[in-house]
Design a protein around this motif. Structure first.
Motif, mmCIF file in Angstrom:
data_model
loop_
_atom_site.group_PDB
_atom_site.id
_atom_site.type_symbol
_atom_site.label_atom_id
_atom_site.label_comp_id
_atom_site.label_asym_id
_atom_site.label_seq_id
_atom_site.Cartn_x
_atom_site.Cartn_y
_atom_site.Cartn_z
ATOM 1 N N SER A 1 -9.693 7.917 2.475
ATOM 2 C CA SER A 1 -8.286 8.346 2.571
ATOM 3 C C SER A 1 -7.329 7.219 2.189
ATOM 4 C CB SER A 1 -7.977 8.893 3.961
ATOM 5 O OG SER A 1 -8.324 7.955 4.929
ATOM 6 N N PRO A 2 -6.191 7.613 1.611
ATOM 7 C CA PRO A 2 -5.235 6.602 1.129
ATOM 8 C C PRO A 2 -4.618 5.797 2.273
ATOM 9 C CG PRO A 2 -4.305 8.805 0.926
ATOM 10 C CD PRO A 2 -5.716 8.992 1.355
ATOM 11 N N LEU A 3 -4.188 4.589 1.958
ATOM 12 C CA LEU A 3 -3.466 3.791 2.959
ATOM 13 C C LEU A 3 -2.034 4.304 3.056
ATOM 14 C CD1 LEU A 3 -4.606 0.141 2.099
ATOM 15 C CD2 LEU A 3 -5.359 1.577 4.007
ATOM 16 N N LYS A 4 -1.436 4.048 4.219
ATOM 17 C CA LYS A 4 -0.023 4.409 4.398
ATOM 18 C C LYS A 4 0.831 3.193 4.016
ATOM 19 C CE LYS A 4 -0.917 7.279 8.500
ATOM 20 N NZ LYS A 4 -1.134 8.538 7.827
ATOM 21 N N GLY B 1 -4.620 7.644 -6.023
ATOM 22 C CA GLY B 1 -4.686 8.167 -4.662
ATOM 23 C C GLY B 1 -4.964 7.084 -3.624
ATOM 24 N N GLY B 2 -4.675 5.837 -3.941
ATOM 25 C CA GLY B 2 -4.979 4.725 -3.027
ATOM 26 C C GLY B 2 -3.929 4.493 -1.957
ATOM 27 N N LEU B 3 -2.693 4.890 -2.274
ATOM 28 C CA LEU B 3 -1.589 4.592 -1.357
ATOM 29 C C LEU B 3 -0.662 5.798 -1.300
ATOM 30 C CD1 LEU B 3 -0.086 2.332 0.285
ATOM 31 C CD2 LEU B 3 1.049 1.707 -1.851
ATOM 32 N N GLU B 4 -0.372 6.251 -0.053
ATOM 33 C CA GLU B 4 0.538 7.396 0.107
ATOM 34 C C GLU B 4 1.908 7.048 -0.460
ATOM 35 O OE1 GLU B 4 0.777 8.709 4.168
ATOM 36 O OE2 GLU B 4 -1.251 9.532 4.120
ATOM 37 N N ASP B 5 2.555 7.997 -1.081
ATOM 38 C CA ASP B 5 3.928 7.842 -1.587
ATOM 39 C C ASP B 5 4.065 6.770 -2.664
ATOM 40 O OD1 ASP B 5 4.785 9.734 0.399
ATOM 41 O OD2 ASP B 5 4.705 8.120 1.869
ATOM 42 N N ALA B 6 2.986 6.490 -3.392
ATOM 43 C CA ALA B 6 3.092 5.519 -4.498
ATOM 44 C C ALA B 6 2.140 5.928 -5.614
ATOM 45 C CB ALA B 6 2.758 4.118 -4.011
ATOM 46 N N SER B 7 2.591 5.797 -6.843
ATOM 47 C CA SER B 7 1.720 6.134 -7.973
ATOM 48 C C SER B 7 0.826 4.934 -8.276
ATOM 49 C CB SER B 7 2.569 6.517 -9.180
ATOM 50 O OG SER B 7 3.558 5.550 -9.375
ATOM 51 N N PRO B 8 -0.327 5.198 -8.965
ATOM 52 C CA PRO B 8 -1.207 4.079 -9.286
ATOM 53 C C PRO B 8 -0.479 3.062 -10.164
ATOM 54 C CG PRO B 8 -1.973 6.134 -10.323
ATOM 55 C CD PRO B 8 -0.849 6.491 -9.427
#
Ligand code: FMN
Length: 201
Positions: free
Chosen positions: A32-35, A77-84
């Motif tokens: 799951s992605p980090l917040k 999909g590594g970080l919520e609310d941020a694009s790669p």
């Protein structure tokens, strides 16, 4: 593009002694992605401002020179609310500035001689430094200072990750040129140390 990070917390659930007891290098990460607040807390522990009036930070620096920079590679999909992409941490303002769009984690993995845990991580923090900032004042010893400072920052990352229940590992075995190319680092900025970061698997 700028992402403003949530204000870092001042009190956690784990004591410094508990974090020291349990700290380990962790090379398996959950999916799951980090917040943003989790990544933000780690970045604040690494290089955040702890005295805005004097401009002092959480990690010490010789004569408050602050020669280090943090770049953060965010995978798909590594970080919520941020694009790669690759982001630069801005200590003043506690924010992320987009440096480069797109997922570069596979390139970092190859630059770390295919260490599997690099490609498994949702996010990779890169500590980089400007040697000239120190060598013009301290000569050759300045270079040593840069690496000592990276060690301080790295330990803060380890301990904050432990306190938040996250997983990380220090990566020193890397090809500097390969990391610089993957991140498109400016000339003169040297990559020193990588920290894949994720949830405990
Ligand atoms: C300077 C330095 C470089 C390291 N480089 C790597 C590395 O490239 N890959 C890796 O998997 N672990 C690396 N490590 C982590 C060590 O392998 C780890 O700290 C050691 O095995 C002790 O385990 P612990 O951290 O869980 O206590 C490095 C640690 C340090 C201090």
């Amino acid at each position: 593009m700028i992402i403003f990070l949530p204000r870092p917390m001042r009190k956690g659930r784990v004591s410094i002694e508990e974090a020291l007891w349990s700290r380990r290098s962790r090379r398996e990460y959950g999916p799951s992605p980090l917040k943003l607040e989790e990544l933000g807390q780690i970045l604040w522990a690494a290089q955040g401002v702890s005295d805005p009036e004097l401009g002092l930070r959480t990690a010490p620096s010789v004569d408050s020179t602050y020669p280090l920079e943090l770049y953060i590679a965010v995978g798909n999909g590594g970080l919520e609310d941020a694009s790669p992409g690759v982001y630069r941490y801005m200590p003043i303002g506690h924010s992320l500035e987009l440096h480069l769009s797109g997922d570069v984690i596979e390139d970092l993995y190859h630059a770390c001689f295919d260490q599997e845990w690099v490609i498994r991580a949702p996010v990779v923090i890169v500590i980089a430094g400007w040697p000239k900032k120190l060598t013009r004042k301290y000569g050759e010893r300045g270079l040593t200072f840069m690496y000592i400072e990276a060690g301080h920052v790295g330990q803060n990352i380890y301990l904050e990750a432990e306190a938040l229940g996250l997983a990380t590992v220090a990566i020193g075995l890397l090809d500097e040129g390969g990391v610089s190319r993957a991140l498109k680092l400016p000339k003169g900025l040297v990559p020193i140390y990588l920290f894949p970061l994720g949830r405990k698997a």
